[in-house]
Enzyme design. Structure first.
Site, PDB file in Angstrom:
ATOM      1  N   LYS A 153     115.853  33.780  43.353  1.00  5.93           N
ATOM      2  CA  LYS A 153     114.932  32.792  44.239  1.00  5.93           C
ATOM      3  C   LYS A 153     115.251  31.505  43.298  1.00  5.93           C
ATOM      4  O   LYS A 153     115.026  31.568  42.163  1.00  5.93           O
ATOM      5  CB  LYS A 153     113.299  33.123  44.355  1.00  5.93           C
ATOM      6  CG  LYS A 153     113.282  34.268  45.278  1.00  5.93           C
ATOM      7  CD  LYS A 153     113.541  33.984  46.717  1.00  5.93           C
ATOM      8  CE  LYS A 153     113.024  35.329  47.694  1.00  5.93           C
ATOM      9  NZ  LYS A 153     113.146  34.889  49.059  1.00  5.93           N
TER      10      LYS A 153
ATOM     11  N   LYS B 234     110.646  38.665  62.108  1.00  5.48           N
ATOM     12  CA  LYS B 234     110.844  37.116  62.328  1.00  5.48           C
ATOM     13  C   LYS B 234     111.286  36.897  63.710  1.00  5.48           C
ATOM     14  O   LYS B 234     111.158  35.956  64.169  1.00  5.48           O
ATOM     15  CB  LYS B 234     111.876  36.935  61.523  1.00  5.48           C
ATOM     16  CG  LYS B 234     112.205  35.312  61.339  1.00  5.48           C
ATOM     17  CD  LYS B 234     113.001  35.061  60.189  1.00  5.48           C
ATOM     18  CE  LYS B 234     114.717  35.262  60.682  1.00  5.48           C
ATOM     19  NZ  LYS B 234     115.697  34.578  59.736  1.00  5.48           N
TER      20      LYS B 234
HETATM   21 MG   LIG Z   1     114.955  34.107  52.712  1.00  8.96          MG
END
Ligand SMILES: [Mg+2]
Length: 374
Positions: free
Chosen positions: A165, A271
């Site tokens: 990340k 999602k």
């Molecule tokens: Mg992502």
């Protein structure tokens, strides 16, 4: 068979110590999710799971409970859950947005369709295209020592694919990726995910520097307001660009394709308002010559099972090239199902039982039920 009731169960499950995660959207320490039982007149119960994160989809756990009870239950009660397409239409007409709540209903109906026919969901989706699903583990956007320690823990456990990340401080982002690459050596694949955190100018500059570290993909380097910015970033780098936050719906996938804004589309049932939504996006990607990758919102056992059935059945979700995020249960203190899924270190397997192939662990439900909600 008819649906007679929806029973939402709010839960709060902590992440394991040392595995709480951090992205450009903030820290993830515990998961306020909603499990769903869909009851039928045949006595069969379908299982769903909504992995809610306000900063991700705008959905909250109390909001999801209310939506399931007051909006989606009236829309599907009386319908045959085996008519999964019809359920998707009903749910879509009853409510705008709220993809994770809708996905919980849809996956529970796939579960019921499978249980009623004695077949695993992947059979109902057209059968297998792969026996197992290559997977990766995710290193949060921590300082270098903590990120390296976490990467080492995963690599020592046999992981072959990592996602790091980034998207916070650009200098620290580069140092984190450099350090993880130095630790991992050349054989391990490393992708990055900025979670919308960079400006277009920062993204172009940072990706230029990251090219030296053999990066498999760069996920959502910039925000979602203007997909043309993503296209401009893509044009400025040799690293394949993955769209994640930019692609919740098939319409958004089509826009990304039109603009040439990505090489890879991240999909997953939550999602995309259900397995059918992910498949619709995968068809658009296939027609455009792109591929998809299985993303994640740190699911527990039920939603991860839904992802696994989709992942083994969909050729366009190219987990061989871009290993999937089939990892949510590994990060949580509990998975809420009676038998653990086979997840890693290199491959994840779809359960073989009828439906989603998982059973709710009622003891865990009692332990992690969110009693702050009525
Ligand atoms: Mg992502």
């Amino acid at each position: 068979m008819k649906i007679i009731a929806l029973e939402p169960i709010p839960i709060l499950v902590p992440l394991k110590q040392g595995l709480t995660t951090k992205t450009a959207h903030g820290e993830h320490i515990d998961s306020p999710y909603v499990l769903l039982k869909v009851h039928t007149d045949a006595g069969l119960v379908g299982l769903g799971e909504a992995t809610l994160a306000p900063r991700w989809s705008g959905e909250t756990s109390p909001g999801c409970v209310a939506v399931l009870r007051d909006v989606l239950a009236p829309a599907v009660i009386g319908a045959d859950p085996r008519d999964v397409r019809d359920i998707g239409l009903r749910v879509g007409k009853a409510l705008r947005l709220n993809p994770f709540a809708k996905a919980a209903v849809e996956m529970a109906c796939w579960d019921l369709a499978g249980k009623a026919s004695g077949l695993p969901v992947y059979r109902l989706l057209g059968g297998r295209v792969r026996a197992a699903v290559p997977m990766k583990m995710v290193v949060g956007a921590f300082d270098v020592p903590r990120a390296v320690a976490l990467a080492k823990r995963f690599l020592d456990g046999g992981t072959r694919h990592l996602k790091v990340k980034v998207g916070l401080d650009p200098t620290q982002d580069i140092e984190r990726v450099r350090a993880v690459r130095e630790l991992a050596g050349p054989e391990i694949t490393i992708g990055i995910d900025a979670n919308c955190g960079w400006s277009p100018a920062t993204a172009r500059r940072v990706l230029q520097e990251l090219q030296a570290f053999d990066i498999l993909f760069a996920e959502q380097p910039v925000g979602t307001d203007d997909p043309r910015a993503l296209a401009e970033v893509r044009a400025a780098t040799t690293i394949p660009i993955m769209a994640d936050e930019s692609v919740f719906t098939p319409q958004q996938a089509l826009e990304i394709v039109r603009l040439g804004a990505a090489d890879i589309l991240a999909v997953y049932p939550g999602k995309n308002a259900g397995i059918s939504g992910s498949l619709a996006i995968a068809e658009i990607a296939a027609a455009a010559g792109l591929c998809c990758s299985m993303g994640s919102n740190l699911e527990l056992g039920i939603a991860t099972a839904a992802m696994l059935h989709l992942a083994v059945a969909c050729p366009t979700i190219d987990s061989e090239s871009y290993p999937g995020d089939l990892l949510g249960p590994l990060y949580h203190e509990a998975d809420m199902i009676t038998e653990r899924l086979t997840l890693g270190p290199e491959l994840a397997l779809a359960p073989e039982g009828p439906g989603l192939g998982v059973e709710l662990d009622e003891d865990q439900v009692e332990r992690f039920r969110d009693r702050s909600q009525p």
